[in-house]
Design a protein around this motif. Structure first.
Motif, PDB file in Angstrom:
ATOM      1  N   HIS A   1       7.227   5.609 -11.075  1.00  0.00           N
ATOM      2  CA  HIS A   1       8.167   6.718 -11.270  1.00  0.00           C
ATOM      3  C   HIS A   1       8.618   6.763 -12.725  1.00  0.00           C
ATOM      4  CE1 HIS A   1       8.339   7.278  -6.954  1.00  0.00           C
ATOM      5  NE2 HIS A   1       8.681   6.006  -6.783  1.00  0.00           N
ATOM      6  N   GLU A   2       9.079   7.916 -13.150  1.00  0.00           N
ATOM      7  CA  GLU A   2       9.600   8.074 -14.513  1.00  0.00           C
ATOM      8  C   GLU A   2      10.853   7.219 -14.700  1.00  0.00           C
ATOM      9  OE1 GLU A   2       8.291   9.992 -17.013  1.00  0.00           O
ATOM     10  OE2 GLU A   2       6.605  10.340 -15.669  1.00  0.00           O
TER      11      GLU A   2
ATOM     12  N   ASN B   1      13.556   7.845 -16.211  1.00  0.00           N
ATOM     13  CA  ASN B   1      14.840   8.530 -16.057  1.00  0.00           C
ATOM     14  C   ASN B   1      15.229   8.732 -14.590  1.00  0.00           C
ATOM     15  OD1 ASN B   1      13.014  10.516 -15.472  1.00  0.00           O
ATOM     16  ND2 ASN B   1      13.759  11.975 -16.982  1.00  0.00           N
ATOM     17  N   SER B   2      14.394   8.300 -13.645  1.00  0.00           N
ATOM     18  CA  SER B   2      14.720   8.327 -12.219  1.00  0.00           C
ATOM     19  C   SER B   2      14.980   6.929 -11.660  1.00  0.00           C
ATOM     20  CB  SER B   2      13.571   8.962 -11.417  1.00  0.00           C
ATOM     21  OG  SER B   2      13.385  10.306 -11.785  1.00  0.00           O
TER      22      SER B   2
ATOM     23  N   TYR C   1      17.108   3.200 -11.629  1.00  0.00           N
ATOM     24  CA  TYR C   1      18.422   2.592 -11.843  1.00  0.00           C
ATOM     25  C   TYR C   1      18.365   1.146 -11.364  1.00  0.00           C
ATOM     26  CZ  TYR C   1      19.733   7.397 -12.467  1.00  0.00           C
ATOM     27  OH  TYR C   1      19.782   8.673 -12.947  1.00  0.00           O
TER      28      TYR C   1
ATOM     29  N   ASP D   1      15.753   9.271  -2.036  1.00  0.00           N
ATOM     30  CA  ASP D   1      16.121   8.079  -2.799  1.00  0.00           C
ATOM     31  C   ASP D   1      15.622   6.842  -2.047  1.00  0.00           C
ATOM     32  OD1 ASP D   1      17.467   9.935  -4.328  1.00  0.00           O
ATOM     33  OD2 ASP D   1      19.440   9.416  -3.539  1.00  0.00           O
TER      34      ASP D   1
ATOM     35  N   TYR E   1      15.233   4.029  -6.960  1.00  0.00           N
ATOM     36  CA  TYR E   1      14.527   5.241  -7.389  1.00  0.00           C
ATOM     37  C   TYR E   1      15.346   6.407  -6.863  1.00  0.00           C
ATOM     38  CZ  TYR E   1      11.344   9.169  -7.210  1.00  0.00           C
ATOM     39  OH  TYR E   1      10.784  10.419  -7.330  1.00  0.00           O
ATOM     40  N   CYS E   2      15.781   7.255  -7.789  1.00  0.00           N
ATOM     41  CA  CYS E   2      16.635   8.386  -7.442  1.00  0.00           C
ATOM     42  C   CYS E   2      16.121   9.610  -8.204  1.00  0.00           C
ATOM     43  CB  CYS E   2      18.073   8.058  -7.831  1.00  0.00           C
ATOM     44  SG  CYS E   2      19.254   9.343  -7.464  1.00  0.00           S
ATOM     45  N   PRO E   3      15.289  10.453  -7.559  1.00  0.00           N
ATOM     46  CA  PRO E   3      14.706  11.587  -8.263  1.00  0.00           C
ATOM     47  C   PRO E   3      15.705  12.684  -8.624  1.00  0.00           C
ATOM     48  CG  PRO E   3      14.099  11.655  -5.948  1.00  0.00           C
ATOM     49  CD  PRO E   3      14.822  10.357  -6.171  1.00  0.00           C
TER      50      PRO E   3
ATOM     51  N   TYR F   1      21.963  11.005 -10.123  1.00  0.00           N
ATOM     52  CA  TYR F   1      22.451   9.744  -9.562  1.00  0.00           C
ATOM     53  C   TYR F   1      23.822   9.916  -8.910  1.00  0.00           C
ATOM     54  CZ  TYR F   1      24.032   4.979  -9.013  1.00  0.00           C
ATOM     55  OH  TYR F   1      24.520   3.820  -8.465  1.00  0.00           O
TER      56      TYR F   1
ATOM     57  N   THR G   1      23.634  10.537  -5.157  1.00  0.00           N
ATOM     58  CA  THR G   1      22.985   9.623  -4.207  1.00  0.00           C
ATOM     59  C   THR G   1      24.019   8.860  -3.387  1.00  0.00           C
ATOM     60  OG1 THR G   1      21.357   7.864  -3.942  1.00  0.00           O
ATOM     61  CG2 THR G   1      22.824   7.677  -5.841  1.00  0.00           C
TER      62      THR G   1
ATOM     63  N   ASN H   1      21.396   2.847 -15.707  1.00  0.00           N
ATOM     64  CA  ASN H   1      20.105   3.526 -15.652  1.00  0.00           C
ATOM     65  C   ASN H   1      19.076   2.640 -16.343  1.00  0.00           C
ATOM     66  OD1 ASN H   1      19.720   4.349 -18.503  1.00  0.00           O
ATOM     67  ND2 ASN H   1      21.444   5.712 -18.112  1.00  0.00           N
TER      68      ASN H   1
END
Length: 182
Positions: A99-100, A102-103, A105, A129, A141-143, A146, A149, A168
């Protein structure tokens, strides 16, 4: 006195919405007054790199929490990791490369939660998530945003019965980069 090693401390819930305000310059001075050396802070959310003798993280956490309470008059959970532990955590993240950044944490736990609590929690689904608990870390992982979530500090504290604070993934990486620059 034992040899000094590097640590990173992450404070929870300071300078959010104008509440529990602590200036980083003041925080660094407080660390120095406690005998910590080579203190570097990163952004206003309470990330501090420092050196100190090799002692249990829990002793450093208690020392910092007591000092903050005494100086500022409010409670702030503090979680400490040695740089060695920090590097191991970076290697352990199961979401890196999938995953990227920026998604992603990382919720730091002040202790390894009881197995029965992690097993019960791992059975729950909060899609899209997702999370994985590995030792004293919760990789998230939180697309989406945040702040929306369910996988918050309060969620993990109530389910795992430990203290936690979240950063993050880019902040986690930046703190390691600051250590390497020294």
């Amino acid at each position: 006195m034992s040899e000094k090693i590097k640590y990173i401390s992450v404070l929870r819930g300071i300078n959010v919405g104008g509440k529990r305000k602590i200036l980083m310059a003041d925080l660094k001075n407080m660390y120095a007054d406690l005998g910590f050396t080579n203190c570097i802070s990163y952004i206003q959310s309470g990330n501090v790199i420092f050196e100190y003798q090799n002692v249990a993280n829990s002793k450093l956490e208690a020392k910092l929490e007591d000092a903050i309470s005494e100086k500022y008059g409010f409670e702030v959970p503090v979680i400490v990791r040695s740089v060695k532990e920090w590097k191991q955590t970076l290697k352990t993240n199961p979401y890196v490369g999938i995953h990227e950044n920026n998604s992603l944490y990382l919720s730091f736990l002040n202790e390894t939660p009881k197995t029965e609590l992690t097993e019960a929690l791992s059975e729950l689904n909060y899609g899209p998530d997702s999370f994985q608990i590995i030792d004293k870390d919760v990789f998230i992982y939180c697309p989406g945003p945040y702040h929306k979530t369910k996988l918050s500090n309060q969620f993990f504290e109530s389910k795992l019965k430990v203290k936690t604070t979240t950063r993050n993934w880019n902040t986690v990486l930046k703190l390691l980069e600051l250590i390497k620059q020294e």
